[in-house]
Enzyme design. Structure first.
Site: not given
Length: 440
Positions: A35, A105
Site C-alpha cells: 500500500h 492506492c
C-alpha cells in the site's frame, strides 16, 4: 517559487507474510503486499475504497511505513494540487472506481507522483497485481481479489459534503476516540463481521500468593502496592484504584528486573477486572500497556487476559494493533516451547472471538494458523483444540478468508488423526464444523 519535497511512503499490508508464504503458494517470490501514499505539503494522501483521503503523515491505522522513497520536489502550489484532487475524486478515482487489481492506492500514488514531480513510484509496486495474476494460484484468487477493498482509515475523521471537496481529511486515531466507537476504525474494513457462536475466552491467573516484599521503596509506593494486591486478590472492593496505581505498575515493569514476574502477575489479575479497564481508559495507560511484549511469556499471559473481554480487546487494538499483527510470527519462533506456544495460541484464540472487523488481521492470523497446523511441529491436544477453535471463529465470520484457507491447505479431517486416540468428542465436533464450512 517555493518548493515542497515529495515522498512515497510504502507499507507492507501482509506484515512480512507475503515474503515467507508467497513462494510456496505462487511459485514466485513476492516481498510484500504494498500500500502506498504520497506525502507532500505536510500531509499523507492516498486512495482507498471510500475516497481519496488525507491525514497527517503516519496517521492511519497502518502507522509508520516500512520504507520511504524520495521522489523529488514540486513547485505546484497546494491549492492547485487540492483542486486536482477534487477533480480526480469526481472522475477517475471515485469510490466506485476502486479495484484492487486495476485501480488501487498504488495507481493513485503513481499518477499523483507524476503530476507533482514527473517521476513515478517504484515499478515493482505498480506491477504487483500482474505478478500475482501471472501465476495459476493468482488466477484462482482473482474473483476474490477483485472484490476486496483496502482503506487504511483512521478512527476520527471529517467527511466533506457534496459542496465541499469530495476527498476527505482524517485526523490520527486516538485511544479515547477509538474507545468511544462501537467498532475501532471501521473505515479500514469492507464489512462488519456477523456475530459468531459465543466462546469462553482463555485467561491465565497465578495460583501462588503474590510475593511483593522488597518490590518498592518509600512509604507511598508501598501503600499503593498494598492497595493493588488487595484490589486484585478479592472479587469486590468498596473503593477503586487511581491513575497513581496504574503508573506504579508501569514504573515497576520498567525498573524492576529481579521481581518482574510478580509485577506481571499483578497486571494479569488487574486487567481482567471491568473497573480496571475503565481506569485505563481514563488515564495515561501507555506506561503500562507499552510494556506488553511477545518475548516474555508472563507478558503474553497479560495480553491474553486483556483480550479476553470485548472492551479490553477493543482498547488494546486501538493502542497496540501492530503487536497483535505480529502474533503469528511467534508460532514458528517458539514452536519448541510448549508453555509459550500454548499461551500464544490462546491469545490468538481470544482475538478470533472478539475481532469484529473483517480486515487483514483476519487473513494474517488464519493463514499463519493453517500453515502452522500443516507443519511437522509436535503439539499437545490443548494447542490443537485452540487452533481449531480460532480457525472456526475466523472462518465462520469471513467468507473470503474461508475460501483462502481451504485453498492453501486447511484439511480438518487430517488433523483428527492427531487426537483420535483421546476420543475427545469436542475436538471431533470442531473437525465436523470446519468440514461443513468447506462444503458451504
Amino acid at each position: 517559487m517555493p518548493v515542497s519535497p515529495v515522498e512515497v511512503w510504502i507499507y507492507d499490508l501482509s506484515k512480512g507474510l507475503a515474503r515467507s508464504m508467497s513462494f510456496p503458494l505462487l511459485g514466485k517470490q513476492i516481498d510484500g503486499i504494498w500500500h502506498t501514499a504520497i506525502v507532500v505539503y505536510g500531509n499523507e494522501y492516498f486512495f482507498g475504497g471510500d475516497s481519496i483521503e488525507c491525514c497527517t503523515p503516519g496517521g492511519t491505522m497502518l502507522g509508520m511505513p516500512n520504507s520511504k522513497v524520495n521522489l523529488g520536489t514540486t513547485e505546484i502550489p497546494s491549492e492547485i494540487f487540492h483542486e486536482h484532487l477534487r477533480e480526480l475524486s469526481q472522475t477517475t478515482f471515485r469510490p466506485c472506481d476502486y479495484n484492487l487489481l486495476k485501480r488501487n492506492c498504488n495507481n493513485f500514488s503513481s499518477e499523483i507522483a507524476q503530476f507533482l514531480t514527473g517521476n513515478d513510484i517504484p515499478s515493482h509496486i505498480t506491477n504487483l497485481p500482474d505478478d500475482v495474476l501471472s501465476t495459476p494460484f493468482g488466477q484462482m484468487l482473482r474473483p476474490m481479489l477483485e472484490s476486496v477493498t483496502v482503506s487504511p482509515g483512521s478512527g476520527s475523521q471529517r467527511v466533506f459534503g457534496e459542496s465541499q471537496p469530495s476527498y476527505r481529511v482524517m485526523q490520527p486515531a486516538s485511544l479515547s476516540g477509538a474507545a468511544s466507537n462501537t467498532s475501532v476504525a471501521a473505515d479500514s474494513v469492507v464489512q462488519q463481521k456477523t456475530p459468531t457462536e459465543t466462546n469462553n475466552c482463555v485467561t491465565f491467573l497465578p495460583t501462588q500468593p503474590l510475593e511483593t516484599e522488597g518490590l518498592c521503596e518509600g512509604e507511598l509506593q508501598k501503600k499503593l502496592l498494598a492497595d493493588l494486591v488487595e484490589y486484585v486478590s478479592v472479587e469486590k472492593v468498596s473503593w477503586s484504584v487511581s491513575p497513581a496505581h496504574v503508573k506504579l505498575l508501569g514504573s515497576l515493569l520498567l525498573n524492576t528486573e529481579k521481581q518482574r514476574l510478580v509485577v506481571w502477575q499483578i497486571v494479569q489479575k488487574f486487567v481482567i477486572k471491568t473497573e480496571s479497564l475503565a481506569i485505563l481508559q481514563r488515564c495515561d495507560n501507555s506506561a503500562l500497556l507499552d510494556q506488553i511484549n511477545l518475548e516474555d511469556v508472563e507478558s503474553l499471559k497479560c495480553l491474553c487476559n486483556l483480550c479476553s473481554t470485548p472492551s479490553g480487546y477493543k482498547m488494546f487494538l486501538a493502542k497496540q494493533r501492530q503487536l497483535l499483527e505480529k502474533l503469528p510470527t511467534g508460532l514458528q519462533q517458539h514452536s519448541d516451547d510448549e508453555e509459550f506456544l500454548n499461551v500464544l495460541v490462546s491469545v490468538m484464540y481470544n482475538v478470533s472471538v472478539h475481532h469484529k472487523l473483517v480486515d487483514d488481521l483476519d487473513i494474517q492470523h488464519t493463514c499463519a494458523l493453517v500453515e502452522f497446523l500443516n507443519s511437522d511441529v509436535d503439539m499437545n491436544i490443548t494447542t490443537v483444540e485452540l487452533i481449531l477453535k480460532s480457525l472456526l471463529s475466523f472462518l465462520s465470520a469471513n467468507e473470503e478468508v474461508r475460501a483462502l484457507s481451504f485453498t492453501i491447505g486447511l484439511n480438518p479431517q487430517k488433523y483428527s488423526k492427531l487426537f483420535q486416540s483421546s476420543e475427545n468428542r469436542e475436538l471431533m465436533s470442531l473437525v465436523s464444523k470446519l468440514e461443513s464450512l468447506n462444503v458451504a
